[in-house]
Structure formats: C-alpha cells, structure tokens
Scaffold this motif. Sequence first.
Motif, PDB file in Angstrom:
ATOM      1  N   CYS A 126      -4.945  -1.358   2.602  1.00 58.30           N
ATOM      2  CA  CYS A 126      -4.522  -2.033   1.464  1.00 58.30           C
ATOM      3  C   CYS A 126      -4.781  -1.358   0.122  1.00 58.30           C
ATOM      4  CB  CYS A 126      -5.027  -3.537   1.199  1.00 58.30           C
ATOM      5  SG  CYS A 126      -4.120  -4.680   2.374  1.00 58.30           S
ATOM      6  N   GLN A 127      -3.818  -1.218  -0.900  1.00 54.20           N
ATOM      7  CA  GLN A 127      -4.154  -0.655  -2.059  1.00 54.20           C
ATOM      8  C   GLN A 127      -5.040  -1.566  -2.925  1.00 54.20           C
ATOM      9  OE1 GLN A 127      -2.929   2.571  -2.549  1.00 54.20           O
ATOM     10  NE2 GLN A 127      -3.446   2.803  -4.829  1.00 54.20           N
ATOM     11  N   THR A 128      -6.174  -0.832  -3.530  1.00 54.28           N
ATOM     12  CA  THR A 128      -6.889  -1.792  -4.360  1.00 54.28           C
ATOM     13  C   THR A 128      -6.505  -1.415  -5.906  1.00 54.28           C
ATOM     14  OG1 THR A 128      -8.747  -1.524  -2.964  1.00 54.28           O
ATOM     15  CG2 THR A 128      -9.462  -2.071  -5.320  1.00 54.28           C
ATOM     16  N   ASN A 129      -6.455  -2.684  -6.628  1.00 60.30           N
ATOM     17  CA  ASN A 129      -6.041  -2.281  -7.853  1.00 60.30           C
ATOM     18  C   ASN A 129      -7.368  -2.348  -8.675  1.00 60.30           C
ATOM     19  OD1 ASN A 129      -3.119  -2.941  -7.211  1.00 60.30           O
ATOM     20  ND2 ASN A 129      -3.993  -5.241  -7.183  1.00 60.30           N
ATOM     21  N   THR A 151       0.805  -1.174   0.048  1.00 59.91           N
ATOM     22  CA  THR A 151       0.073   0.021   0.096  1.00 59.91           C
ATOM     23  C   THR A 151       0.914   1.234  -0.033  1.00 59.91           C
ATOM     24  OG1 THR A 151      -1.775   1.351   1.152  1.00 59.91           O
ATOM     25  CG2 THR A 151      -0.207  -0.023   2.363  1.00 59.91           C
ATOM     26  N   CYS A 160      -1.742  -7.272   0.054  1.00 62.10           N
ATOM     27  CA  CYS A 160      -0.678  -6.679   1.126  1.00 62.10           C
ATOM     28  C   CYS A 160      -0.938  -7.647   2.292  1.00 62.10           C
ATOM     29  CB  CYS A 160      -1.076  -5.168   1.295  1.00 62.10           C
ATOM     30  SG  CYS A 160      -2.625  -4.786   2.095  1.00 62.10           S
ATOM     31  N   SER A 168      -6.271  -6.782  -4.738  1.00 57.52           N
ATOM     32  CA  SER A 168      -5.188  -6.304  -3.772  1.00 57.52           C
ATOM     33  C   SER A 168      -4.414  -7.164  -3.259  1.00 57.52           C
ATOM     34  CB  SER A 168      -6.109  -5.407  -2.502  1.00 57.52           C
ATOM     35  OG  SER A 168      -6.499  -6.466  -1.587  1.00 57.52           O
TER      36      SER A 168
END
Length: 316
Positions: free
Chosen positions: A140-143, A133, A174, A172
């Motif tokens: 968490c980074q969402t794609n 992230t 992470c 995501s």
Amino acid sequence: MPWTDLSSVSGVTCKASATACADKTTIYYIGSSHCGGLVSKFDMIFLQWSEPTTSGSIPTSPYERPGEEMKWVQCVILGHKIYVYGRFTAYKMNILDTSKLFWSTFTLSLTYSRMQLYSAILLNDSILYIGGTFSSSGGCQTNSNQELPISIFNTNDNTWRIVTTSGQIPTSKCYHASVYIPQHNQILLFYGYNDITINSLDTLTFTLTIPVILNSGGPLRLLVGHTATLIGAYVFIAFGNHKDSYKWVTIYDPINSIQPIPASPTSPSNINIGAVIAGAIGLLIIGIILGGMIIGFLRPIIERANINRVNYDQLP
C-alpha cells in the motif's frame, strides 16, 4: 436474503482477483489470474457462461501471464463501455465496447503508473480513482505528505486531472471498498489494508472526514479485498479477508457454542511409552472390576427369571 448456488452452471472459468461489471443482463469478468481468456461473460437470464472473442487494442502483460495485465484493478461501466485502468498496462486507459467486443486504449501521462488496489467511482461522466498503490509488489502507498491524491478521468474528452484532498486524511488507503451516495454528495470508503476506519469524502470540496457511526457492529478487525454495494438506503459489505474468523449475526442460538480448537496430533517421538502402558493397564483393571460388579448385580435377577440360564462357574 437467500443465496442461490450457481456452481452447477457449466462453462465457468476459474478466476482470482478479477474485476466485474454488469451491462444490463450480462456480467463481464475481466483480467485476473485465470485458466481461460481475458474476458468471460455470464448471461443472467439464461444462466450461461461464455468466453467471447474480443478485438482491437487487447491489453497484454509484459510478463506473458494471462490476466496479469488486469489484476487487482476495478472496472467502471458507462453505457456500453467498460473502463479499466492500471496494473501492468501502465499509463493506459483500456475501454471495452460491449456492443462490439472491441478494445480501445488511451495512453496518458497525467496519472500514476501501475496503479492498483484502488477503488473506482463513477461520478456523472467522470471516474474517480481513490487510493491504491503504484507499486508492482502490491504494497500500500503511504501518504507521507498527508495527502490522498484522487485521479479523475473525464469520459467525454478522455482527459485526466488530479485533485488533492484535505481534512482527516488516512495514512494509506488500499484494498478498500467505496460507494457513492448522490443524495449526500459523499463517497464512503470502507476499511482496507491495516485500516479499520470508515472515511467519508465530500465530492464537492474533496474533504475527508470520519463519519459518526451511531451504533456498534460491522467488522472491527482488518477487512481487505471486500465489496461494498449501495442498495436503497443500505450499504452491503460482503466477502473479503479477515484477520480473525469472526462474524456478526442477527439470530441468537443459545445452544451454539464456541468449539475448541482441535489439538495437534502428537508425533511418535513425543509419546511417553511408559505412560501409555501404565494407562492401558489401569484401564484394564478398571474394566475387570466393573465387569465383576455388573455380573454380580445381574446374576440373581437372571436366576429368578429363569431366562437364558448360564453356568456362572465358567465365568472368570
């Protein structure tokens, strides 16, 4: 596979969310929330803890909290150099030379700022940073674009490049763990936040797939913050946090059973006083009846044996 308890070794520094790399017989613990210095080391031969004094461009946190500059990140060691990237050090690659205990820093702008909760894999002379992230809050980074960018740092010329993956890309990734299997040119990504899948990354084409697992087993619920280590042909997954407290075992004990959950203590305001009194009186009456029956059963036996004669007229 026996465990050895080394908690009695003096000099240990309390750490949480630290990263650790081993240089031959010494393990270096870097960063985290802690009560000591930025770097601690453990000698595996003499079983000794120490906190070495480092010099150079020592990483610092803008919040002046010790270790926060390197929390939820991973280190990779190549030779005698430990590479640590991300968190509050922003666009900086921090390198600790363990032979000199000297920090050097490279400020670069190609990759993401504040990257954390990723997995780092050494591939030849390059380091692959996968997932994670880029937010200081830890989410968490969402794609959203169905991409999982991978940042690659070249240790020879200290340069970055970014590759974009294809295939079965997770939404995501992470809080996960990764291992590199050189014989298959694959990196396996194990679980992670809100993710119970195992992903496979081809290091030649950067294509993501979901491998076929030939049997059941392993964590089936959310597993985060764990480790994955390749030993021979086996991947050892250890530690981490589960959503539920279940575990896989290799030994069946028919006597072992699920223990009931302890009932919460009842507060005095919820106690029915009348019910308590009635129950106590009922127990008293039952005790008197049972006592009379026992005495009636034992009296002729004692009289016949003429042992410890008692004047039963004095009994109630």
